[in-house]
Design a protein around this motif. Structure first.
Motif, short mmCIF file in Angstrom:
data_model
loop_
_atom_site.label_atom_id
_atom_site.label_comp_id
_atom_site.label_asym_id
_atom_site.label_seq_id
_atom_site.Cartn_x
_atom_site.Cartn_y
_atom_site.Cartn_z
N GLU A 94 26.97 -95.21 37.46
CA GLU A 94 28.12 -96.11 37.41
C GLU A 94 29.22 -95.63 38.35
N ASN A 95 29.42 -94.32 38.41
CA ASN A 95 30.43 -93.75 39.31
C ASN A 95 30.09 -94.06 40.76
N ILE A 96 28.83 -93.90 41.12
CA ILE A 96 28.40 -94.20 42.49
C ILE A 96 28.61 -95.68 42.80
N ARG A 97 28.25 -96.55 41.84
CA ARG A 97 28.44 -97.98 42.03
C ARG A 97 29.90 -98.33 42.24
N LEU A 98 30.78 -97.71 41.42
CA LEU A 98 32.21 -97.97 41.54
C LEU A 98 32.78 -97.42 42.86
N GLU A 99 32.29 -96.26 43.29
CA GLU A 99 32.75 -95.71 44.57
C GLU A 99 32.37 -96.63 45.73
N LYS A 100 31.16 -97.20 45.67
CA LYS A 100 30.74 -98.15 46.71
C LYS A 100 31.62 -99.40 46.67
N GLN A 101 31.93 -99.85 45.46
CA GLN A 101 32.77 -101.04 45.33
C GLN A 101 34.17 -100.76 45.88
N VAL A 102 34.73 -99.60 45.59
CA VAL A 102 36.05 -99.24 46.11
C VAL A 102 36.01 -99.19 47.63
N SER A 103 34.95 -98.59 48.18
CA SER A 103 34.82 -98.52 49.63
C SER A 103 34.75 -99.92 50.24
N MET A 104 33.98 -100.80 49.62
CA MET A 104 33.87 -102.17 50.12
C MET A 104 35.22 -102.88 50.05
N LEU A 105 35.94 -102.70 48.95
CA LEU A 105 37.24 -103.33 48.80
C LEU A 105 38.25 -102.78 49.81
N LYS A 106 38.19 -101.48 50.08
CA LYS A 106 39.08 -100.90 51.10
C LYS A 106 38.78 -101.49 52.47
N HIS A 107 37.50 -101.67 52.75
CA HIS A 107 37.09 -102.27 54.03
C HIS A 107 37.61 -103.71 54.13
N GLU A 108 37.46 -104.47 53.05
CA GLU A 108 37.96 -105.85 53.04
C GLU A 108 39.48 -105.87 53.19
N LEU A 109 40.17 -104.96 52.53
CA LEU A 109 41.62 -104.88 52.66
C LEU A 109 42.02 -104.58 54.09
N ASN A 110 41.29 -103.67 54.72
CA ASN A 110 41.57 -103.33 56.12
C ASN A 110 41.40 -104.56 57.00
N LYS A 111 40.33 -105.34 56.77
CA LYS A 111 40.10 -106.55 57.55
C LYS A 111 41.25 -107.55 57.35
N VAL A 112 41.70 -107.70 56.11
CA VAL A 112 42.80 -108.63 55.84
C VAL A 112 44.08 -108.15 56.49
N GLN A 113 44.33 -106.84 56.43
CA GLN A 113 45.54 -106.30 57.06
C GLN A 113 45.51 -106.55 58.56
N LYS A 114 44.38 -106.34 59.19
CA LYS A 114 44.26 -106.59 60.63
C LYS A 114 44.45 -108.07 60.94
N MET A 115 43.86 -108.94 60.10
CA MET A 115 44.00 -110.38 60.33
C MET A 115 45.44 -110.81 60.19
N ILE A 116 46.15 -110.23 59.25
CA ILE A 116 47.56 -110.59 59.05
C ILE A 116 48.38 -110.09 60.23
N LEU A 117 48.12 -108.87 60.67
CA LEU A 117 48.88 -108.31 61.79
C LEU A 117 48.59 -109.02 63.10
N LEU A 118 47.36 -109.43 63.29
CA LEU A 118 46.96 -110.06 64.55
C LEU A 118 46.84 -111.58 64.41
N GLY A 119 47.30 -112.12 63.27
CA GLY A 119 47.13 -113.55 62.97
C GLY A 119 47.87 -114.44 63.95
N PRO A 120 47.63 -115.78 63.85
CA PRO A 120 48.20 -116.74 64.79
C PRO A 120 49.70 -116.91 64.64
N THR A 121 50.26 -116.67 63.49
CA THR A 121 51.70 -116.86 63.32
C THR A 121 52.44 -115.58 63.62
N SER A 122 53.53 -115.69 64.27
CA SER A 122 54.32 -114.50 64.58
C SER A 122 55.10 -114.04 63.37
N SER A 123 55.32 -114.94 62.38
CA SER A 123 56.08 -114.55 61.19
C SER A 123 55.29 -113.61 60.30
#
Length: 172
Positions: A94-123
């Motif tokens: 269960e710990n390994i499964r949760l660690e993988k899930q945390v890693s996946m969520l961190k990766h998704e968060l990173n993608k969202v952060q990049k999309m927000i920073l590089l997004g089409p709106t300047s605001s």
């Protein structure tokens, strides 16, 4: 003193030897096991009754019970140890499964952060402030070290959640 030891060893040789305890037969063992399963503590009257049924001294019955209780205790401990090992394996999986899930969520968060920073709106760049929590972390570009402060613009509702999901779905 030497004569004392000689006298003691001679007196031991003159005494008749105790008869050796015979091993119990299958029928005797099954009777003792059935009795033990019914009650693990042996009372005096039950001990003498068992001894007469088995044709052995009461002391042999008492010793058998004592040894059987020790074996039973060891069996219980081994069983509990195996159960704990199984539970540990489950927890580690269960710990390994949760660690993988945390890693996946961190990766998704990173993608969202990049999309927000590089997004089409300047605001979106002014609404999102990405900073490290210390000077050492500020030099690191690792997504795990980034902290998003959504309230920096002074209005919590400027960047609605629906727009964020739209940006994620479009892949920009």
């Amino acid at each position: 003193m030497n004569s004392h030891l000689q006298h003691q060893s001679q007196s031991q040789c003159n005494q008749p030897l105790k008869p050796r305890k015979k091993r119990l037969g299958r029928d005797q063992l099954s009777l003792l096991e059935a009795s033990f399963n019914a009650n693990q503590k042996l009372k005096a009257e039950h001990k003498t009754e068992l001894a007469s049924q088995l044709g052995v001294p009461p002391r042999q019955v008492a010793v058998w019970y004592q040894n059987r209780r020790a074996r039973h205790k060891n069996d219980v401990m081994e069983h509990e140890y195996k159960n704990i090992q199984l539970e540990l394996g489950d927890v580690l999986a269960e710990n390994i499964r949760l660690e993988k899930q945390v890693s996946m969520l961190k990766h998704e968060l990173n993608k969202v952060q990049k999309m927000i920073l590089l997004g089409p709106t300047s605001s979106s760049a002014t609404l999102l402030s990405v900073s490290g929590s210390s000077d050492e972390q500020a030099n690191s570009s690792s997504p795990a070290n980034m902290i998003c402060n959504w309230g920096d613009a002074g209005n919590d509702d400027i960047f609605p959640v629906e727009e964020l999901y739209t940006m994620i779905g479009s892949g920009t």
